[in-house]
Design a protein around this motif. Structure first.
Motif, PDB file in Angstrom:
ATOM      1  N   ALA A 192       0.818  -1.209   0.000  1.00 20.23           N
ATOM      2  CA  ALA A 192       0.000   0.000   0.000  1.00 20.23           C
ATOM      3  C   ALA A 192       0.857   1.267   0.000  1.00 20.23           C
ATOM      4  N   TRP A 193       1.900   1.297   0.826  1.00 23.07           N
ATOM      5  CA  TRP A 193       2.713   2.511   0.933  1.00 23.07           C
ATOM      6  C   TRP A 193       3.448   2.840  -0.373  1.00 23.07           C
ATOM      7  N   PRO A 194       4.093   1.860  -1.020  1.00 23.16           N
ATOM      8  CA  PRO A 194       4.691   2.186  -2.330  1.00 23.16           C
ATOM      9  C   PRO A 194       3.642   2.624  -3.358  1.00 23.16           C
ATOM     10  N   LEU A 195       2.450   2.041  -3.299  1.00 20.77           N
ATOM     11  CA  LEU A 195       1.383   2.445  -4.211  1.00 20.77           C
ATOM     12  C   LEU A 195       1.004   3.909  -3.965  1.00 20.77           C
ATOM     13  N   TYR A 196       0.863   4.297  -2.699  1.00 17.08           N
ATOM     14  CA  TYR A 196       0.575   5.701  -2.377  1.00 17.08           C
ATOM     15  C   TYR A 196       1.677   6.599  -2.934  1.00 17.08           C
ATOM     16  N   ALA A 197       2.921   6.184  -2.774  1.00 17.34           N
ATOM     17  CA  ALA A 197       4.042   6.991  -3.262  1.00 17.34           C
ATOM     18  C   ALA A 197       3.956   7.176  -4.778  1.00 17.34           C
ATOM     19  N   VAL A 198       3.611   6.128  -5.499  1.00 15.12           N
ATOM     20  CA  VAL A 198       3.501   6.224  -6.959  1.00 15.12           C
ATOM     21  C   VAL A 198       2.318   7.113  -7.347  1.00 15.12           C
ATOM     22  N   VAL A 199       1.172   6.921  -6.720  1.00 12.75           N
ATOM     23  CA  VAL A 199      -0.014   7.714  -7.051  1.00 12.75           C
ATOM     24  C   VAL A 199       0.242   9.196  -6.789  1.00 12.75           C
ATOM     25  N   PHE A 200       0.792   9.506  -5.623  1.00  9.14           N
ATOM     26  CA  PHE A 200       1.014  10.916  -5.300  1.00  9.14           C
ATOM     27  C   PHE A 200       2.229  11.478  -6.010  1.00  9.14           C
ATOM     28  N   GLY A 201       3.177  10.637  -6.380  1.00 10.31           N
ATOM     29  CA  GLY A 201       4.274  11.095  -7.224  1.00 10.31           C
ATOM     30  C   GLY A 201       3.753  11.515  -8.589  1.00 10.31           C
ATOM     31  N   THR A 202       2.826  10.738  -9.126  1.00  5.39           N
ATOM     32  CA  THR A 202       2.188  11.088 -10.398  1.00  5.39           C
ATOM     33  C   THR A 202       1.388  12.381 -10.257  1.00  5.39           C
ATOM     34  N   ALA A 203       0.681  12.519  -9.144  1.00  6.99           N
ATOM     35  CA  ALA A 203      -0.072  13.756  -8.899  1.00  6.99           C
ATOM     36  C   ALA A 203       0.871  14.951  -8.772  1.00  6.99           C
ATOM     37  N   ALA A 204       2.037  14.749  -8.175  1.00  3.97           N
ATOM     38  CA  ALA A 204       3.016  15.833  -8.051  1.00  3.97           C
ATOM     39  C   ALA A 204       3.520  16.262  -9.425  1.00  3.97           C
ATOM     40  N   LEU A 205       3.779  15.295 -10.288  1.00  4.38           N
ATOM     41  CA  LEU A 205       4.223  15.634 -11.647  1.00  4.38           C
ATOM     42  C   LEU A 205       3.137  16.391 -12.407  1.00  4.38           C
ATOM     43  N   ARG A 206       1.895  15.963 -12.242  1.00  8.70           N
ATOM     44  CA  ARG A 206       0.781  16.660 -12.891  1.00  8.70           C
ATOM     45  C   ARG A 206       0.652  18.082 -12.354  1.00  8.70           C
ATOM     46  N   GLY A 249       1.651  19.630  -1.575  1.00  9.59           N
ATOM     47  CA  GLY A 249       0.802  18.641  -0.907  1.00  9.59           C
ATOM     48  C   GLY A 249       1.073  17.230  -1.390  1.00  9.59           C
ATOM     49  N   ALA A 250       1.170  17.062  -2.698  1.00 13.40           N
ATOM     50  CA  ALA A 250       1.443  15.727  -3.252  1.00 13.40           C
ATOM     51  C   ALA A 250       2.831  15.253  -2.851  1.00 13.40           C
ATOM     52  N   ALA A 251       3.809  16.158  -2.855  1.00 14.27           N
ATOM     53  CA  ALA A 251       5.163  15.792  -2.429  1.00 14.27           C
ATOM     54  C   ALA A 251       5.177  15.392  -0.950  1.00 14.27           C
ATOM     55  N   ALA A 252       4.393  16.079  -0.126  1.00 11.17           N
ATOM     56  CA  ALA A 252       4.303  15.715   1.290  1.00 11.17           C
ATOM     57  C   ALA A 252       3.685  14.331   1.456  1.00 11.17           C
ATOM     58  N   MET A 253       2.700  14.017   0.625  1.00 12.36           N
ATOM     59  CA  MET A 253       2.091  12.684   0.694  1.00 12.36           C
ATOM     60  C   MET A 253       3.090  11.606   0.273  1.00 12.36           C
ATOM     61  N   VAL A 254       3.889  11.887  -0.761  1.00 10.57           N
ATOM     62  CA  VAL A 254       4.931  10.939  -1.175  1.00 10.57           C
ATOM     63  C   VAL A 254       5.912  10.742  -0.027  1.00 10.57           C
ATOM     64  N   TYR A 255       6.331  11.833   0.583  1.00 16.21           N
ATOM     65  CA  TYR A 255       7.264  11.772   1.714  1.00 16.21           C
ATOM     66  C   TYR A 255       6.705  10.904   2.842  1.00 16.21           C
TER      67      TYR A 255
END
Length: 180
Positions: free
Chosen positions: A63-77, A94-100
């Motif tokens: 779950a945690w790596p999945l969150y990192a990928v989803v929010f990493g994609t959101a950060a790029l967007r 915000g997205a970068a904080a979620m990835v962190y």
């Protein structure tokens, strides 16, 4: 995240309700509002999922790596969208904080799905806390009533509700970073 279950469930409810309202805002006739509402809905639901108390539901290890990928994609967007709107810079932070937070939880040594003894980089956590505390204060000031416009406004076009949702998500982000 970790901590007592009652505040965790309140955080889940707050973030899920905010995400749901942001979905309603995606029906707005104002294009910029629709565009930012999608990112805010993702943040609201993602924060709700990450805030589920570990004592109740321990997320699987993937779950945690999945969150990192989803929010990493959101950060790029958000980075791409920031070319035309400064508001998207906040979405980027915000997205970068979620990835962190997802990376910290994935690499924590706890035995309860990453909820056990997570701790991030204190300086980065502190900078993010300062940013989001400032954002919460600024969002609170922006809630000061403005003269109402004429005509009936639909639920998806209420700027004061959008501001209240942003304030709620800022407060939730502060709570999640403190719990980190």
């Amino acid at each position: 995240m970790h901590g007592p279950a009652s505040p965790g469930w309140l955080l889940v409810a707050l973030c899920a309700a905010t995400g749901a309202y942001c979905l309603l805002r995606m029906r707005s006739t104002v294009e910029e509002q629709r565009r930012s509402a999608g990112g805010e809905a993702l943040m609201g639901f993602g924060m709700a999922a990450m805030a589920v108390p570990a004592a109740v539901v321990s997320p699987p290890s993937w779950a945690w790596p999945l969150y990192a990928v989803v929010f990493g994609t959101a950060a790029l967007r958000a980075l791409w969208a920031a070319r035309t709107s400064a508001h998207h810079l906040h979405h980027l932070v915000g997205a970068a904080a979620m990835v962190y937070m997802a990376v910290v939880m994935a690499t924590s040594s706890g035995h309860r799905g990453g909820h056990g003894s997570a701790s991030g980089v204190p300086l980065l956590t502190g900078v993010l806390l300062l940013y989001f505390m400032g954002y919460v204060l600024l969002s609170g000031v922006r809630l000061i009533p403005v003269a109402a416009g004429g005509g009936a406004v639909g639920w998806s076009d209420r700027p004061e509700l959008a501001r209240a949702c942003r304030l709620s998500m800022g407060i939730a982000m502060v709570a999640m970073l403190i719990a980190l």
